[in-house]
Design a protein around this motif. Sequence first.
Motif, PDB file in Angstrom:
ATOM      1  N   HIS A 183     -21.147  25.930 -37.200  1.00 38.42           N
ATOM      2  CA  HIS A 183     -19.931  25.799 -38.011  1.00 38.42           C
ATOM      3  C   HIS A 183     -19.097  27.087 -38.014  1.00 38.42           C
ATOM      4  O   HIS A 183     -17.941  27.079 -38.448  1.00 38.42           O
ATOM      5  N   LEU A 184     -19.670  28.209 -37.540  1.00 38.47           N
ATOM      6  CA  LEU A 184     -18.949  29.475 -37.565  1.00 38.47           C
ATOM      7  C   LEU A 184     -17.805  29.466 -36.552  1.00 38.47           C
ATOM      8  O   LEU A 184     -18.020  29.154 -35.380  1.00 38.47           O
ATOM      9  N   PRO A 185     -16.593  29.822 -36.963  1.00 41.11           N
ATOM     10  CA  PRO A 185     -15.487  29.907 -36.005  1.00 41.11           C
ATOM     11  C   PRO A 185     -15.720  31.077 -35.032  1.00 41.11           C
ATOM     12  O   PRO A 185     -16.126  32.169 -35.446  1.00 41.11           O
ATOM     13  N   ALA A 221     -15.338  27.432 -27.963  1.00 40.70           N
ATOM     14  CA  ALA A 221     -14.577  28.452 -28.682  1.00 40.70           C
ATOM     15  C   ALA A 221     -13.493  27.792 -29.532  1.00 40.70           C
ATOM     16  O   ALA A 221     -12.814  26.874 -29.096  1.00 40.70           O
ATOM     17  N   ASP A 222     -13.331  28.281 -30.767  1.00 41.22           N
ATOM     18  CA  ASP A 222     -12.329  27.718 -31.671  1.00 41.22           C
ATOM     19  C   ASP A 222     -10.934  28.221 -31.355  1.00 41.22           C
ATOM     20  O   ASP A 222      -9.941  27.553 -31.668  1.00 41.22           O
ATOM     21  N   ALA A 223     -10.843  29.413 -30.760  1.00 38.90           N
ATOM     22  CA  ALA A 223      -9.546  29.964 -30.372  1.00 38.90           C
ATOM     23  C   ALA A 223      -9.791  31.063 -29.346  1.00 38.90           C
ATOM     24  O   ALA A 223     -10.905  31.592 -29.228  1.00 38.90           O
ATOM     25  N   GLU A 267      -1.760  38.637 -32.320  1.00 42.26           N
ATOM     26  CA  GLU A 267      -2.106  37.236 -32.118  1.00 42.26           C
ATOM     27  C   GLU A 267      -3.532  36.963 -32.584  1.00 42.26           C
ATOM     28  O   GLU A 267      -3.805  35.927 -33.208  1.00 42.26           O
ATOM     29  N   LEU A 268      -4.436  37.886 -32.320  1.00 38.56           N
ATOM     30  CA  LEU A 268      -5.829  37.735 -32.770  1.00 38.56           C
ATOM     31  C   LEU A 268      -5.902  37.620 -34.283  1.00 38.56           C
ATOM     32  O   LEU A 268      -6.582  36.731 -34.823  1.00 38.56           O
ATOM     33  N   ILE A 269      -5.203  38.493 -34.978  1.00 39.02           N
ATOM     34  CA  ILE A 269      -5.237  38.487 -36.449  1.00 39.02           C
ATOM     35  C   ILE A 269      -4.631  37.188 -37.000  1.00 39.02           C
ATOM     36  O   ILE A 269      -5.134  36.608 -37.965  1.00 39.02           O
ATOM     37  N   GLN A 270      -3.566  36.722 -36.381  1.00 40.93           N
ATOM     38  CA  GLN A 270      -2.969  35.457 -36.826  1.00 40.93           C
ATOM     39  C   GLN A 270      -3.922  34.276 -36.597  1.00 40.93           C
ATOM     40  O   GLN A 270      -3.979  33.356 -37.415  1.00 40.93           O
ATOM     41  N   LEU A 271      -4.693  34.322 -35.511  1.00 42.92           N
ATOM     42  CA  LEU A 271      -5.692  33.274 -35.261  1.00 42.92           C
ATOM     43  C   LEU A 271      -6.789  33.328 -36.331  1.00 42.92           C
ATOM     44  O   LEU A 271      -7.221  32.286 -36.825  1.00 42.92           O
TER      45      LEU A 271
END
Length: 301
Positions: free
Chosen positions: A257-259, A280-282, A291-295
């Motif tokens: 369940h961990l993103p 992978a979730d993203a 972009e990483l932080i927004q994901l």
Amino acid sequence: MKNDKGILLESGTNELEIVEFSIGDNKFGINVIKVKEIINPVSIIQIPHSHPNVEGIMELRGEVLPVVNLAKSLGFAPSYTPEKDKFIVSEFNKMKIIFHVHNVSQIHRISWEDIEKPSDMYQGSDSQIIGVIKLNGEMILLLDFEKIVVEINPNSGINIQQVKKLGRRERSYKRLVVVEDSPLLRKLLLDTLTEAGFNQIELFENGLEALNFLQKTTIEGRRVEDVVDLIITDIEMPQMDGHHFTKRIKEDAALAHLPVVIFSSLITDDLRHKGQRVGADAQASKPEIAELIQLIDGLIG
């Protein structure tokens, strides 16, 4: 250049193919995924006042690309057999760069488990080596090409200014596991994520170390969601790469369940499917830290 195995098409096998090349008598490797083609040296145009490791620029199929003298970058002598020299045309971090090497020999298919992490005794903080491969009685050194490029052009790396443009936001309660083998990039990630407001960050050097930490948490009877909210992982890492690490997480009922966000120089339109196949979730390409932080915010906002 000999290639008996073919380019890897699978995802999550914990294997890779490397192009073996030499600088002087030393053997090095680069991930096949980063290599677009290998060509014979051609005339290049020198650029006044450019970085000393940059030989100049050349045109290749309509694109103007920089040529990096890898021997000079690594502190080695010039080629003593220039007739064997090669240009490795590479692409990573959303950039195309040509590396001038002394020879290219063959392609090897190996497991990340067979790549040893460099020892602190000889690595040092300025080392450009991310792994040591023992093969057929010889040693092949896997280079940190991202670090080599950042040393030439710091703006090509993770930029904390991107984070400041996002503005402040309450993120201190979010717990992150960050898996990155490069000491330079681990520090840059820690600094930029801290600037973004994250202050609960566990850092690991490869997927195996991180997986052992996560599985130990469940063995000890603790809920993994009380320890970590989201995982960020690189792809290229000794012992266990990011794709196999992600696959192992998604196959573990206690961890699935961990993103998981893959943050790598290898994220391109052509290769994004590899991360998708392992769950992978993203995915975000280095050095796009904003972009990483927004994901992250989107997944555990």
